[in-house]
Design a protein around this motif. Structure first.
Motif, PDB file in Angstrom:
ATOM      1  N   GLU A 185      21.774 -44.578  88.254  1.00  0.00           N
ATOM      2  CA  GLU A 185      21.979 -44.525  86.818  1.00  0.00           C
ATOM      3  C   GLU A 185      22.615 -45.802  86.259  1.00  0.00           C
ATOM      4  O   GLU A 185      23.405 -46.465  86.955  1.00  0.00           O
ATOM      5  CB  GLU A 185      22.925 -43.366  86.474  1.00  0.00           C
ATOM      6  CG  GLU A 185      22.290 -41.988  86.573  1.00  0.00           C
ATOM      7  CD  GLU A 185      21.548 -41.621  85.310  1.00  0.00           C
ATOM      8  OE1 GLU A 185      20.509 -42.272  85.031  1.00  0.00           O
ATOM      9  OE2 GLU A 185      21.963 -40.690  84.624  1.00  0.00           O
ATOM     10  N   ASN A 186      22.295 -46.132  85.014  1.00  0.00           N
ATOM     11  CA  ASN A 186      23.092 -47.107  84.283  1.00  0.00           C
ATOM     12  C   ASN A 186      24.460 -46.484  84.036  1.00  0.00           C
ATOM     13  O   ASN A 186      24.562 -45.283  83.758  1.00  0.00           O
ATOM     14  CB  ASN A 186      22.447 -47.450  82.944  1.00  0.00           C
ATOM     15  CG  ASN A 186      21.164 -48.244  83.101  1.00  0.00           C
ATOM     16  OD1 ASN A 186      21.037 -49.091  83.986  1.00  0.00           O
ATOM     17  ND2 ASN A 186      20.198 -47.976  82.230  1.00  0.00           N
ATOM     18  N   SER A 187      25.520 -47.279  84.132  1.00  0.00           N
ATOM     19  CA  SER A 187      26.877 -46.729  84.007  1.00  0.00           C
ATOM     20  C   SER A 187      27.079 -45.966  82.707  1.00  0.00           C
ATOM     21  O   SER A 187      27.695 -44.897  82.692  1.00  0.00           O
ATOM     22  CB  SER A 187      27.907 -47.851  84.114  1.00  0.00           C
ATOM     23  OG  SER A 187      27.709 -48.812  83.087  1.00  0.00           O
ATOM     24  N   GLY A 298      19.050 -34.814  93.932  1.00  0.00           N
ATOM     25  CA  GLY A 298      20.152 -35.757  94.063  1.00  0.00           C
ATOM     26  C   GLY A 298      21.484 -35.037  94.145  1.00  0.00           C
ATOM     27  O   GLY A 298      21.585 -33.845  93.864  1.00  0.00           O
ATOM     28  N   TYR A 299      22.520 -35.810  94.566  1.00  0.00           N
ATOM     29  CA  TYR A 299      23.864 -35.232  94.707  1.00  0.00           C
ATOM     30  C   TYR A 299      24.875 -36.288  94.281  1.00  0.00           C
ATOM     31  O   TYR A 299      25.007 -37.329  94.910  1.00  0.00           O
ATOM     32  CB  TYR A 299      24.105 -34.820  96.161  1.00  0.00           C
ATOM     33  CG  TYR A 299      25.348 -33.990  96.376  1.00  0.00           C
ATOM     34  CD1 TYR A 299      25.277 -32.601  96.429  1.00  0.00           C
ATOM     35  CD2 TYR A 299      26.589 -34.597  96.526  1.00  0.00           C
ATOM     36  CE1 TYR A 299      26.420 -31.832  96.625  1.00  0.00           C
ATOM     37  CE2 TYR A 299      27.731 -33.838  96.716  1.00  0.00           C
ATOM     38  CZ  TYR A 299      27.642 -32.462  96.760  1.00  0.00           C
ATOM     39  OH  TYR A 299      28.776 -31.701  96.946  1.00  0.00           O
ATOM     40  N   GLY A 300      25.564 -36.012  93.167  1.00  0.00           N
ATOM     41  CA  GLY A 300      26.554 -36.953  92.664  1.00  0.00           C
ATOM     42  C   GLY A 300      26.193 -37.478  91.294  1.00  0.00           C
ATOM     43  O   GLY A 300      25.155 -37.130  90.732  1.00  0.00           O
ATOM     44  N   HIS A 301      27.063 -38.336  90.760  1.00  0.00           N
ATOM     45  CA  HIS A 301      26.856 -38.854  89.404  1.00  0.00           C
ATOM     46  C   HIS A 301      25.718 -39.852  89.301  1.00  0.00           C
ATOM     47  O   HIS A 301      25.177 -40.078  88.221  1.00  0.00           O
ATOM     48  CB  HIS A 301      28.153 -39.463  88.849  1.00  0.00           C
ATOM     49  CG  HIS A 301      28.803 -40.459  89.756  1.00  0.00           C
ATOM     50  ND1 HIS A 301      28.209 -41.645  90.143  1.00  0.00           N
ATOM     51  CD2 HIS A 301      30.026 -40.447  90.353  1.00  0.00           C
ATOM     52  CE1 HIS A 301      29.024 -42.328  90.922  1.00  0.00           C
ATOM     53  NE2 HIS A 301      30.143 -41.614  91.083  1.00  0.00           N
ATOM     54  N   GLY A 302      25.368 -40.495  90.404  1.00  0.00           N
ATOM     55  CA  GLY A 302      24.208 -41.389  90.396  1.00  0.00           C
ATOM     56  C   GLY A 302      24.496 -42.837  90.067  1.00  0.00           C
ATOM     57  O   GLY A 302      23.572 -43.652  90.026  1.00  0.00           O
ATOM     58  N   VAL A 303      25.769 -43.208  89.842  1.00  0.00           N
ATOM     59  CA  VAL A 303      26.102 -44.581  89.448  1.00  0.00           C
ATOM     60  C   VAL A 303      26.572 -45.383  90.659  1.00  0.00           C
ATOM     61  O   VAL A 303      27.431 -44.934  91.420  1.00  0.00           O
ATOM     62  CB  VAL A 303      27.201 -44.587  88.367  1.00  0.00           C
ATOM     63  CG1 VAL A 303      27.524 -46.020  87.949  1.00  0.00           C
ATOM     64  CG2 VAL A 303      26.774 -43.765  87.158  1.00  0.00           C
ATOM     65  N   GLY A 304      26.012 -46.585  90.837  1.00  0.00           N
ATOM     66  CA  GLY A 304      26.437 -47.463  91.920  1.00  0.00           C
ATOM     67  C   GLY A 304      25.645 -47.264  93.200  1.00  0.00           C
ATOM     68  O   GLY A 304      24.432 -47.043  93.178  1.00  0.00           O
TER      69      GLY A 304
END
Length: 340
Positions: A185-187, A298-304
């Motif tokens: 993801e974009n932050s 997916g698992y988590g916020h997706g950033v980084g």
């Protein structure tokens, strides 16, 4: 006794009494940090760098650890020890950078909210910051594999010792998560701030992660009540739910849900994920009568950095440096300046 000698003894006694009182006074109200647990004879775990004050939430105590010892406990807690060595090294870069950035900012206001001894710490041992496990906990978790896994983690930390990820000469906010939906993801699509190095990239390797897909079933009424509890928005549920209960309004560049209409209310994907405890903001759904099943990818916020993406990239021959360069744009790995 000679008067001069008596006077000297009196002065010495006064000093002996005063010094401890003075030391206590200078120490203020800050509780002393507990010493880290003793190491076994013959071990040589990483131990360099500045001291990190960690609040151990389960034990409710504060410990001060050398940076590299702290990073060892974070890498061991945050990533499976049998992951590829280059992925473990990438995680070491990320964990160290996260803490270096936190120390640079010197903003520990979130610790103040915890109260008590935690107020004097810089970081907790939980997902609020980075998960950290003591050596005692690692021995319990790893059992007979402790020696093998410990050596792997030690190697990853030592081979990256004192190095952090920088953007324009400063440590980055090194966000990371478990498993992507095929993209990061974009932050600004999950957090508030747009960060130049936290840009959406394709991460197709993650599909083999055991955390890639999950399901959660709740009743329609439970869906509405949990959203109201989390956001304060009261959802008017139509008498006949059918296919009109949920409607995606907008998606992010990372193919997750940005905005979704539920009943008569508009929510962000993050609000829904956090209210319902979903694995990801990339979700679809199936309605069966009064129940709704949400299917996440997916698992988590997706950033980084995706941890599973890092592992699978490493298995395809990518180095830790290449993994970092892929997930964080325009950065460089540099010496933090605290090596012994």
């Amino acid at each position: 006794m000679h008067k001069g000698m008596l006077l000297m003894v009196s002065i010495l006694v006064a000093i002996m009494v005063a010094v401890p009182t003075l030391l206590v006074s200078l120490g203020g109200n800050k509780p002393p940090a507990s010493a880290p647990e003793p190491r076994e004879k013959g071990t040589s775990h990483p131990s360099g760098g500045p001291e990190v004050d960690v609040y151990l939430t389960r034990e409710k105590r504060l410990v001060s650890l050398p940076m590299e010892q702290y990073i060892r406990g974070v890498v061991a807690a945050e990533m499976p020890a049998d992951f590829h060595m280059e992925a473990l090294k990438a995680q070491a870069f990320v964990a160290r950078t996260y803490m270096a950035d936190r120390m640079r900012r010197e903003d520990y206001s979130d610790m103040k909210k915890l109260g008590g001894t935690a107020e004097e710490a810089q970081v907790t041992d939980t997902v609020q910051h980075q998960v950290y496990l003591t050596d005692k906990e690692l021995k319990k978790n790893w059992g007979s594999r402790y020696s093998v896994y410990s050596d792997r983690i030690d190697a990853a930390v030592k081979e990256t010792e004192g190095q952090v990820i920088q953007y324009r000469g400063e440590p980055i906010y090194a966000a990371f998560f478990s498993t992507s939906n095929g993209y990061t993801e974009n932050s600004e699509d999950y957090f508030d701030e747009k960060v130049p190095y936290l840009r959406s990239v394709v991460s197709p390797w993650d599909k083999v992660s055991p955390k890639y897909k999950a399901k959660k079933t709740v009743s329609v009424s439970e869906l509405a009540s949990q959203l109201q509890k989390a956001t304060g928005k009261q959802v008017a549920v139509p008498a006949s739910s059918g296919g009109g209960l949920l409607k995606v309004v907008d998606r992010t560049e990372g193919k997750r849900i940005s905005k979704v209409r539920i009943g008569d209310q508009l929510f962000t994907g993050r609000q829904v994920r956090e209210a319902l405890g979903l694995s990801s903001t990339d979700f679809t759904w199936e309605i069966d009568g009064k129940d709704i099943t949400l299917i996440t990818r997916g698992y988590g916020h997706g950033v980084g950095m995706s941890q599973w993406g890092a592992h699978l990239m490493a298995e395809k021959g990518k180095s830790a440096q290449e993994i970092i360069d892929y997930y964080y744009k325009g950065v460089e790995i540099a010496d933090a300046g605290w090596k012994k």
